[in-house]
Design a protein around this motif. Structure first.
Motif: not given
Length: 138
Positions: A89-96, A100-106, A112-115
């Motif tokens: 839920d937290e990741a989805r809320e931040r995505w929504e 912009e998506v920052y490369r430095s975002n954890p 990337a690790a999950l993929q």
């Protein structure tokens, strides 16, 4: 007039002479307008050195989410991202909430690790997304 090093077949000096000097053991002389230092003698003609390779692309610090989604779709990774976001839920809320998506975002590294993507793979994703944005005709 150009002084050519026989060993390398490259122009080592551009000079002005009243008449063409004779060839020596180390040098020969060629008259050709427009040539310069480091030009090469090929079949009796001076040719310029090859252009240097372009610099590697810079990884953008951020990309617009739209172009990242376009690239994720092109790479077949968008369904995985949806599944990951639906499970967190937290990741989805931040995505929504983001544009912009920052490369430095954890969260980017987490995805990337999950993929099983390397940092270089993720850099490539950001570079490709930025290239899509740069060439977009919307």
């Amino acid at each position: 007039m150009h002084r050519i090093d026989k060993a390398t077949e490259k122009v080592v000096n551009t000079e002005s002479w009243d008449e063409l000097p004779e060839e020596t053991d180390d040098y020969l002389f060629v008259v050709q307008a427009g040539a310069g230092i480091d030009w090469s003698l090929v079949d009796g003609v001076l040719v310029p050195p090859p252009s240097p390779p372009p610099p590697p692309p810079t990884v953008p610090a951020k990309v617009h989410k739209y172009w990242l989604v376009e690239e994720l779709l092109a790479q077949g990774k968008m369904a995985s991202l949806r599944a990951i976001l639906n499970a967190n839920d937290e990741a989805r809320e931040r995505w929504e909430a983001s544009n912009e998506v920052y490369r430095s975002n954890p969260l980017v590294d987490w995805f990337a690790a999950l993929q099983e993507m390397t940092s270089a793979d993720m850099d490539g994703l950001f570079i490709a997304a930025a290239a899509r944005q740069a060439t977009a005709q919307i």
